[in-house]
Design an enzyme around this catalytic site. Structure first.
Site, PDB file in Angstrom:
ATOM      1  N   LYS A 124      54.950  53.788  12.184  1.00 53.23           N
ATOM      2  CA  LYS A 124      54.168  54.112  10.984  1.00 53.23           C
ATOM      3  C   LYS A 124      52.685  54.174  11.321  1.00 53.23           C
ATOM      4  CE  LYS A 124      57.353  51.569   8.017  1.00 53.23           C
ATOM      5  NZ  LYS A 124      57.536  50.355   7.229  1.00 53.23           N
ATOM      6  N   HIS A 146      59.105  44.093   6.180  1.00 57.01           N
ATOM      7  CA  HIS A 146      60.206  45.054   6.211  1.00 57.01           C
ATOM      8  C   HIS A 146      60.273  45.780   7.548  1.00 57.01           C
ATOM      9  CE1 HIS A 146      59.137  45.362   1.688  1.00 57.01           C
ATOM     10  NE2 HIS A 146      60.020  44.402   1.874  1.00 57.01           N
ATOM     11  N   ASP A 152      62.507  40.649  -1.815  1.00 56.49           N
ATOM     12  CA  ASP A 152      61.694  40.075  -0.742  1.00 56.49           C
ATOM     13  C   ASP A 152      61.731  38.550  -0.746  1.00 56.49           C
ATOM     14  OD1 ASP A 152      61.099  42.605   0.100  1.00 56.49           O
ATOM     15  OD2 ASP A 152      58.969  42.530  -0.396  1.00 56.49           O
TER      16      ASP A 152
END
Length: 182
Positions: A72, A62, A170
């Site tokens: 992140k 992602h 996904d």
């Protein structure tokens, strides 16, 4: 804390200093000043996310596009995962390359993922609780993804891909060559 470069530009592995005694352990999981000093990065994290997944769950790959790209800082609070980072930055010398790292509640390792990279993980233990610090908010219209088993990427998930648990969303992600630009 110790900081290690990875094969992906600006993606780093962080090993915090953990203090153990007869009561258990203590460590500082994040300190903005120390993070900046050790990494040279000035990142303002504004959102924390957490997920729990069962063994064999594969989440990813992602990413967020445009003004909603996210850097992140990820770690595992419980269990063990194989974490995967894929560089999607066309101007990067590591464009199209990926990096894997085992993250667990025993090694306390963290991975900093820069903006412009896709991310995913697979749970290797019976369950895992995964924590994300993000420097930008999530925006549904800006989400992107790449199918986890794209043969052109050659990612070794260290798991039988016939036995993974993947969301319908996904399973329908595009190949790397057809992915939406960051």
């Amino acid at each position: 804390m110790k900081v290690f470069n990875t094969p992906i530009n600006e993606c780093i592995v962080i090993e915090p200093k953990v203090f153990f005694d007869e009561r258990g352990y203590f460590f500082e999981s994040f300190n903005e000043r120390v993070f900046e000093e050790k990494t040279g990065l000035n990142v303002r994290f504004i959102q924390d996310n957490q997920s729990k997944s069962s063994k064999g769950v594969l989440r990813g790959l992602h990413y967020q596009r445009g003004e909603y790209q996210q850097a992140k800082l990820v770690r595992v609070l419980q269990g063990e995962v194989l974490d995967v980072v894929l560089d999607l930055r066309k101007d990067s010398s590591t464009y199209g390359k990926h990096f894997t790292q085992v993250l667990s509640d025993e090694n306390f390792t963290q991975v900093y993922i820069p903006r412009g990279c896709a991310h995913g993980f697979i749970v290797k233990s019976e369950a895992a609780i995964f924590s994300y610090k993000c420097d930008n908010v999530y925006n549904k219209e800006s989400e992107g993804g790449i199918i986890y088993n794209d043969p052109s990427l050659g990612i070794d998930w260290e798991y039988d891909l016939n036995e993974v648990i993947v969301s319908d969303k996904d399973k329908d992600l595009p190949l790397f060559i057809n992915a939406l630009p960051i």
